[in-house]
Design an enzyme around this catalytic site. Structure first.
Site, mmCIF file in Angstrom:
data_model
loop_
_atom_site.group_PDB
_atom_site.id
_atom_site.type_symbol
_atom_site.label_atom_id
_atom_site.label_comp_id
_atom_site.label_asym_id
_atom_site.label_seq_id
_atom_site.Cartn_x
_atom_site.Cartn_y
_atom_site.Cartn_z
ATOM 1 N N SER A 1 0.659 -1.451 -0.043
ATOM 2 C CA SER A 1 0.010 0.042 -0.060
ATOM 3 C C SER A 1 0.950 1.239 0.130
ATOM 4 O O SER A 1 0.439 2.353 -0.680
ATOM 5 C CB SER A 1 -1.005 0.128 1.173
ATOM 6 O OG SER A 1 -1.948 -1.149 1.119
ATOM 7 N N LYS B 1 -10.011 -4.802 10.976
ATOM 8 C CA LYS B 1 -11.361 -4.437 10.273
ATOM 9 C C LYS B 1 -12.482 -4.396 10.917
ATOM 10 O O LYS B 1 -13.458 -3.657 10.516
ATOM 11 C CB LYS B 1 -11.336 -5.236 8.850
ATOM 12 C CG LYS B 1 -10.111 -5.074 7.849
ATOM 13 C CD LYS B 1 -10.065 -5.880 6.629
ATOM 14 C CE LYS B 1 -9.048 -5.709 5.745
ATOM 15 N NZ LYS B 1 -9.112 -6.098 4.271
ATOM 16 N N ASN C 1 -12.499 -1.151 5.896
ATOM 17 C CA ASN C 1 -11.058 -1.121 5.724
ATOM 18 C C ASN C 1 -10.504 0.408 5.158
ATOM 19 O O ASN C 1 -9.314 0.585 4.919
ATOM 20 C CB ASN C 1 -10.629 -2.064 4.347
ATOM 21 C CG ASN C 1 -11.198 -1.533 2.941
ATOM 22 O OD1 ASN C 1 -12.371 -1.020 2.797
ATOM 23 N ND2 ASN C 1 -10.462 -1.194 2.137
ATOM 24 N N ASP D 1 -13.051 -2.645 0.079
ATOM 25 C CA ASP D 1 -12.633 -4.024 -0.224
ATOM 26 C C ASP D 1 -13.737 -4.685 -1.227
ATOM 27 O O ASP D 1 -13.401 -5.491 -2.191
ATOM 28 C CB ASP D 1 -12.272 -4.808 1.115
ATOM 29 C CG ASP D 1 -10.926 -4.747 1.890
ATOM 30 O OD1 ASP D 1 -10.086 -4.362 0.929
ATOM 31 O OD2 ASP D 1 -10.890 -4.953 2.903
ATOM 32 N N GLY E 1 -12.293 -18.653 5.245
ATOM 33 C CA GLY E 1 -12.055 -17.568 6.281
ATOM 34 C C GLY E 1 -13.170 -16.971 6.478
ATOM 35 O O GLY E 1 -14.403 -16.994 5.790
ATOM 36 N N GLY F 1 -12.938 -13.868 8.505
ATOM 37 C CA GLY F 1 -12.674 -12.640 9.099
ATOM 38 C C GLY F 1 -13.136 -11.465 8.154
ATOM 39 O O GLY F 1 -14.111 -11.600 7.578
ATOM 40 N N GLY F 2 -12.724 -10.209 8.635
ATOM 41 C CA GLY F 2 -13.120 -8.910 7.826
ATOM 42 C C GLY F 2 -13.267 -9.070 6.285
ATOM 43 O O GLY F 2 -14.096 -8.571 5.655
#
Length: 246
Positions: free
Chosen positions: A16, A65, A86, A102, A127, A129-130
């Site tokens: 990033s 997140k 995010n 995202d 997964g 998660g966020g």
């Protein structure tokens, strides 16, 4: 000086900062910087704000997140829809507003990668998660039925032990939303029964460092189509830049 940055727990893999620094240089954008802020816990977020009063926008990555929510004044519809943040916007009146780009990045990236629609368009989201929440929101918009897959036998979806050849055959698109395989831990991958994959499968990995994860490599070995998360990163970053400059 307008300061931007990324918060997360471990950021050695992130592109990033490079992305935005190159953007500033290429477009001749002056008076802006982008830094990486590794926070050992989300409780250090307040300290960061005190040290960096010129912050004009933040990206948020694993594992914050969802943990960032109590530190926000409000959330935009995109974050409310996904259930994860995010991007943090610092409004002119001082409000901190959470957004999610995202799901925009994934939606646009997978749209050109996975051509199947209708009854055959099944997906497995690895997964819980966020990141997986953003992927699920995008899949809902695209009309792609999907199951969440995690290690938790008490979760709301499937476990990896449930992934029979029949399940894999009915879900050609498999998306890795876990951090497994991220540099430097490049020898890790989700415990999918890779020997049951075929050339009819499409493996999308949200990871972009390394450019080819072990998850992707195992898919490519049986002829599956593969794609990493770099395009998704670029799309979501541009969407974040628009939010910070609206």
């Amino acid at each position: 000086m307008r300061e931007f940055g990324l918060i997360g727990q471990s950021l050695g893999h992130s592109f990033s900062q490079t992305y935005f620094q190159q953007k500033f240089h290429t477009l001749g954008i002056e008076g802006c910087s982008y830094d990486l802020f590794e926070l050992p816990s989300i409780t250090h977020f307040t300290d960061l704000l005190g040290r960096r009063p010129a912050l004009a926008g933040l990206n948020v990555t694993i594992p914050y997140k969802e943990q960032i929510w109590p530190y926000l004044d409000e959330v935009a519809p995109s974050a409310a829809r996904v259930g994860a943040v995010n991007v943090v916007e610092f409004a002119a009146d001082g409000r901190r507003i959470g957004h999610n780009t995202d799901y925009i990045g994934f939606r646009e990236s997978v749209r050109g990668f996975y051509p199947t629609r209708g009854e055959a368009a099944g997906a497995l989201v690895l997964g819980s998660g966020g990141a997986s929440k953003a992927v699920e929101a995008a899949l809902r918009e695209l009309g792609i039925r999907h199951w969440l897959v995690s290690r938790n036998p008490l979760g709301r979806g499937l476990t990896y032990d449930d992934l029979t050849p029949a399940i894999l055959d009915a879900h050609p698109l498999i998306i890795n939303c876990t951090p497994l395989g991220t540099a430097p831990n490049v020898h890790e991958c989700p415990p999918v029964p890779y020997d049951s994959l075929t050339a009819e499968h499409y493996l999308f990995d949200l990871i972009y460092n390394p450019s080819e994860t072990l998850f992707m490599e195992k898919g490519r070995a049986v002829g599956a189509q593969t794609k990493n998360g770099f395009e998704m990163l670029c799309i979501q970053a541009e969407a974040a830049w628009e939010i910070w400059n609206q």
